[in-house]
Structures are given as structure tokens and as C-alpha cells.
Design a protein around this motif. Structure first.
Motif, short mmCIF file in Angstrom:
data_model
loop_
_atom_site.label_atom_id
_atom_site.label_comp_id
_atom_site.label_asym_id
_atom_site.label_seq_id
_atom_site.Cartn_x
_atom_site.Cartn_y
_atom_site.Cartn_z
N SER A 1 16.56 6.61 -6.27
CA SER A 1 15.16 7.03 -6.45
C SER A 1 15.09 8.26 -7.34
O SER A 1 14.30 8.32 -8.29
CB SER A 1 14.51 7.36 -5.10
OG SER A 1 14.74 6.38 -4.13
N SER A 2 15.91 9.27 -7.03
CA SER A 2 15.83 10.52 -7.78
C SER A 2 16.36 10.35 -9.20
O SER A 2 15.90 11.01 -10.13
CB SER A 2 16.58 11.65 -7.05
OG SER A 2 17.94 11.36 -6.87
N THR B 1 3.50 4.62 5.88
CA THR B 1 3.08 3.71 4.82
C THR B 1 3.85 4.09 3.55
O THR B 1 4.47 5.15 3.48
CB THR B 1 1.58 3.82 4.56
OG1 THR B 1 1.31 5.15 4.06
CG2 THR B 1 0.77 3.57 5.82
N ARG B 2 3.77 3.23 2.54
CA ARG B 2 4.47 3.56 1.30
C ARG B 2 3.92 4.84 0.69
O ARG B 2 4.66 5.69 0.20
CB ARG B 2 4.39 2.41 0.29
CG ARG B 2 5.20 2.74 -0.97
CD ARG B 2 5.39 1.61 -1.92
NE ARG B 2 6.15 2.05 -3.08
CZ ARG B 2 6.34 1.33 -4.16
NH1 ARG B 2 5.86 0.10 -4.24
NH2 ARG B 2 7.04 1.82 -5.18
N GLU B 3 2.60 5.02 0.73
CA GLU B 3 2.02 6.24 0.16
C GLU B 3 2.47 7.47 0.93
O GLU B 3 2.82 8.50 0.34
CB GLU B 3 0.50 6.17 0.14
CG GLU B 3 -0.12 7.43 -0.47
CD GLU B 3 -1.62 7.32 -0.69
OE1 GLU B 3 -2.21 8.33 -1.11
OE2 GLU B 3 -2.19 6.25 -0.43
N GLU B 4 2.47 7.39 2.27
CA GLU B 4 2.94 8.52 3.08
C GLU B 4 4.40 8.83 2.77
O GLU B 4 4.79 10.00 2.70
CB GLU B 4 2.78 8.19 4.57
CG GLU B 4 1.34 8.17 5.05
CD GLU B 4 1.20 7.63 6.46
OE1 GLU B 4 0.19 7.94 7.11
OE2 GLU B 4 2.11 6.89 6.92
N GLU B 5 5.19 7.78 2.57
CA GLU B 5 6.62 7.98 2.28
C GLU B 5 6.81 8.70 0.96
O GLU B 5 7.54 9.69 0.89
CB GLU B 5 7.34 6.63 2.25
CG GLU B 5 8.86 6.73 2.15
CD GLU B 5 9.50 7.29 3.41
OE1 GLU B 5 9.88 8.48 3.38
OE2 GLU B 5 9.62 6.55 4.39
N GLY C 1 14.98 -5.34 -1.90
CA GLY C 1 15.31 -6.22 -3.01
C GLY C 1 14.08 -6.66 -3.79
O GLY C 1 14.11 -6.74 -5.02
N THR C 2 13.00 -6.94 -3.06
CA THR C 2 11.75 -7.34 -3.73
C THR C 2 11.26 -6.24 -4.66
O THR C 2 10.90 -6.49 -5.82
CB THR C 2 10.67 -7.66 -2.68
OG1 THR C 2 11.13 -8.73 -1.85
CG2 THR C 2 9.37 -8.07 -3.34
N LEU C 3 11.25 -4.99 -4.16
CA LEU C 3 10.79 -3.87 -4.98
C LEU C 3 11.73 -3.63 -6.16
O LEU C 3 11.28 -3.31 -7.27
CB LEU C 3 10.66 -2.61 -4.13
CG LEU C 3 9.54 -2.62 -3.08
CD1 LEU C 3 9.61 -1.36 -2.21
CD2 LEU C 3 8.17 -2.73 -3.74
N ALA C 4 13.04 -3.77 -5.93
CA ALA C 4 14.00 -3.57 -7.02
C ALA C 4 13.81 -4.62 -8.12
O ALA C 4 13.89 -4.32 -9.31
CB ALA C 4 15.43 -3.63 -6.49
N GLY D 1 10.81 2.24 -2.80
CA GLY D 1 9.70 2.60 -1.91
C GLY D 1 9.49 4.09 -1.74
O GLY D 1 8.45 4.51 -1.22
N ALA D 2 10.45 4.92 -2.16
CA ALA D 2 10.29 6.37 -2.07
C ALA D 2 9.60 6.95 -3.30
O ALA D 2 9.42 8.17 -3.39
CB ALA D 2 11.65 7.04 -1.88
N LEU D 3 9.21 6.09 -4.25
CA LEU D 3 8.60 6.54 -5.50
C LEU D 3 7.14 6.12 -5.57
O LEU D 3 6.74 5.11 -4.99
CB LEU D 3 9.37 5.96 -6.69
CG LEU D 3 10.82 6.41 -6.85
CD1 LEU D 3 11.55 5.49 -7.82
CD2 LEU D 3 10.89 7.85 -7.33
N ASP D 4 6.36 6.88 -6.32
CA ASP D 4 4.96 6.58 -6.57
C ASP D 4 4.86 5.21 -7.27
O ASP D 4 5.49 5.00 -8.31
CB ASP D 4 4.36 7.68 -7.45
CG ASP D 4 2.89 7.48 -7.75
OD1 ASP D 4 2.34 6.41 -7.43
OD2 ASP D 4 2.29 8.41 -8.33
#
Length: 382
Positions: A233-234, A170-174, A287-290, A258-261
């Protein structure tokens, strides 16, 4: 002889550099710990150069350790990595003496972070393109468990093995899985910046140390952070930390939001930035998240937000130059667009965005705006 000719036909074909500075230097070196740190970081440095005695031995294009890791960790065929692609050849540039910035202020510095399965040489052509615009580009090799191989600058061995990703998280697990990596990368970037600024203060143009010599030609007050994928992400993670590194702007290439909180990404950015995503990511969740992340940032800080149509996620990584496009399209490394056209669109946006983001110094370094926007370059927001 026939086999050798066939292999040479598969060697990478790279475009002409887009910038004014066609003669570049390249070397790899250890960035020592800052005064209050303990982290050594291995890095590749590319910079505008001039004719003169070389300041370091010529590097190989891809180190043997990295080539072997690509074979063992990614399951790539040995004959491709060790022979056909030409990754075993010499690096494209000698370690020539650094060129003096024409204005005498020092070159801007771009600190680059690789994505998952990366290494410091994994984006050599991207580094060369940005350096040709008039910048010293330093690609860090992160020892956070995300690199396909990370050199220990002290022992020369491998520092931290690749950590395998989670299966269908999931996104949270990631983001919880990636958080220790992001924190390690933030430490490495922060200490590298501090160490480079300390080196600049003590550096002399008479030194024989290649890193000190290069940094003596830099303007560390013109610092930009850049990254691709998890490196994006970093870069965002570093930019949102409370420590002020006096960064002028960010370059985000297919940033993996998606790798970020989500609590972090909902705040957007407080620094000038350029965002570019591949056509592949533009059409999907990445792309949606960006787009959502970019919308959360004040528009006056956005100096370019584009998708490069007809490209896949690896379009600016070295893998895109490893074989002819017709061999890379079936494995989704090169997209349906013409590689030359995708190259032109990508570096038009980088050149234009850096020029606009850099205030009074960067436009003179990068030159004038490079003309009409290429057709592959589509605004993220209509």
C-alpha cells in the motif's frame, strides 16, 4: 540433550538461494536524515559480498526487542518465539565486505517496506533472495505505528508503539485511519532515498562505515521500491506522490489496496511494476481489488501479474520459515502447497520481472530468463 535435539528439529529450513550471488553480507544501520529532513530510519541491509574482514558485528536473526514484542503484541507463546523457532540465533550472513558489480556500474538498489506487525528483519529471506540476483536490498523499519517494534536509531529505544487496528471498519474508515501512516511512510522513504543518494556521492570504498561502504557499491539511479501487504500500500502511495524519486520500478507483494483511497487506486500506476498475490488473497477481496487496480494501469507497465497458488498471505514473510510446514499450516501461515515449490514459483516471477523491468543493466545482473513458468504461478488475468 533430548530437548535440545527436539528443538533443533523445529529450526527453520530455508531453501538454497535462487540467484548467482550465493555469498551475501548483512548488517543493520541508521539511515541519517537527508539535508532537508529530520527523520532517522533504522534499516537492515543485505548485499552481494566477498571474503574479507567483517565490516560490522554479526547481527542476531531477530532482535530481543522484536521477539518480546511478538510475544506481547501478538500473543505468541514465549517458548515458540524464544526457543523453538530459532529466532534468537545469529543472522544468516556475516557483515562481509561488499562485492564489486562485475560491470563496474554499481548494484541496483531495492528499498523494501514491511507490512503491519513487521520490522526490518521480518523479510530477511526475501531480501537475501533478491540480493542473490545482484542487488543491494534495504528494508526500512517504519515508525508509523504499524511495526510490531520500531527502533529509534538515536536513542536505541522504541520509537512509536504499535497502533491497534480498527474493528470491522468500512473501506473509507480504513483508509482514513491508515492515511497518517501512509504519509509518514512516504516521508521516511523520500528522506531515505535522498540521504542514500547524498551518501553515495560522498562515499568512499576506503570508509569503515558499513552503510557508506555498501552504498559506494550501489547505483542509486537503478532504484526499485518494494513492499508486502501494507508495505505494498505504502509503495503505491509513494509512487503516486508528485515528488519524483526517479524510481525504475515497483515490486508489489499482496498489496493491500483496501488501505488506500479508492480515488487513488482507480488511477492505477505510472511506473513499471510486478504484482504477486498469494493464493489466499487471490480467492478473496484482496485479489479482487488487486486485479481492479492492475487493470487500471497501462498494460505496457505490467511486467508480471501472478498469484502463487496454494500459499497464504505470509508466504514471503519470515514467519513462513519459523517452523516446519506441518506446524504452520494449521495456523494459516504456510498454505497447502509445497514450500519448496512455492519458493520456486515466487522467485521465478521476481527474477523474470526484475530482469524485464531493468532495461539493459538488470538482465546481465540477474542472468537469463529462468525457464518455463512454474505450475503454481498463475496469471492474474487469463
Amino acid at each position: 540433550a533430548g530437548l535440545a535435539i527436539s528443538m533443533r528439529a523445529c529450526y527453520p529450513r530455508k531453501p538454497r538461494l535462487i540467484g548467482e550471488y550465493q555469498q551475501l553480507g548483512l548488517f543493520r544501520a541508521n539511515i541519517p536524515p537527508s539535508d532537508d529532513g529530520t527523520i532517522h530510519t533504522y534499516a537492515q541491509v543485505v548485499y552481494p559480498a566477498q571474503q574479507g574482514p567483517v565490516i560490522a558485528p554479526r547481527e542476531v536473526y531477530f532482535r530481543p526487542e522484536v521477539r518480546n514484542a511478538l510475544i506481547s503484541e501478538m500473543g505468541l507463546p514465549s517458548f515458540l518465539v524464544q526457543g523453538t523457532t530459532g529466532l534468537w540465533r545469529r543472522a544468516p550472513d556475516l557483515a562481509l565486505p561488499p562485492k564489486q558489480d562485475p560491470k563496474g556500474q554499481g548494484w541496483p538498489v531495492v528499498l523494501f517496506s514491511h507490512g503491519l506487525w513487521g520490522a526490518c528483519e521480518m523479510y530477511t529471506q526475501l531480501m537475501r533472495e533478491v540480493a542473490s540476483l545482484g542487488a543491494i536490498v534495504i528494508s526500512l523499519e517504519h515508525a508509523d505505528g504499524s511495526a510490531v517494534y520500531a527502533t529509534d536509531p538515536v536513542s536505541g529505544g522504541q520509537r512509536k508503539p504499535l497502533r491497534q487496528p480498527l474493528s470491522n471498519p468500512t473501506r473509507e474508515e480504513e483508509w482514513r485511519f491508515r492515511l497518517p501512516m501512509l504519509e509518514r511512510r512516504a516521508q521516511e522513504v523520500r528522506q531515505a532515498v535522498q540521504a542514500l543518494r547524498a551518501l553515495q556521492k560522498e562515499a568512499s570504498k576506503d570508509t569503515t562505515d558499513p552503510l557508506r561502504l555498501a552504498i559506494s557499491h550501489a547505483d542509486m539511479d537503478q532504484l526499485y521500491l518494494a513492499g508486502h501487504s501494507f508495505g505494498g500500500s505504502s509503495t503505491i502511495f509513494v509512487a503516486q506522490q508528485p515528488e519524483d524519486l526517479n524510481v525504475k520500478g515497483l515490486i508489489l507483494l499482496d498489496p493491500w489496496i483496501g488501505a488506500l483511497d479508492p480515488n487513488m487506486t482507480s488511477k492505477g500506476l505510472t511506473l513499471p511494476h510486478i504484482t504477486m498475490i498469494s493464493g489466499e488473497w487471490s480467492a478473496g477481496k484482496g485479489g479482487t481489488l488487486a486485479r481492479e487496480f492492475t487493470k487500471a494501469t497501462p498494460p505496457e507497465l505490467n511486467f508480471g501479474a501472478y498469484s502463487v497458488e496454494g500459499t497464504y498471505h505470509q508466504w514471503i514473510a519470515e514467519t513462513a520459515y519459523s517452523l516446519p510446514a506441518w506446524l504452520l499450516r494449521p495456523i494459516r501461515v504456510v498454505g497447502p502447497a509445497s514450500p519448496m515449490e512455492a519458493h520456486r514459483a515466487t522467485y521465478w516471477a521476481l527474477r523474470d520481472g526484475l530482469s524485464d523491468m531493468g532495461g539493459p543493466a538488470m538482465p546481465d545482473v540477474c542472468g537469463a530468463s529462468p525457464g518455463a513458468r512454474p505450475r503454481l504461478l498463475k496469471p492474474l488475468f487469463s
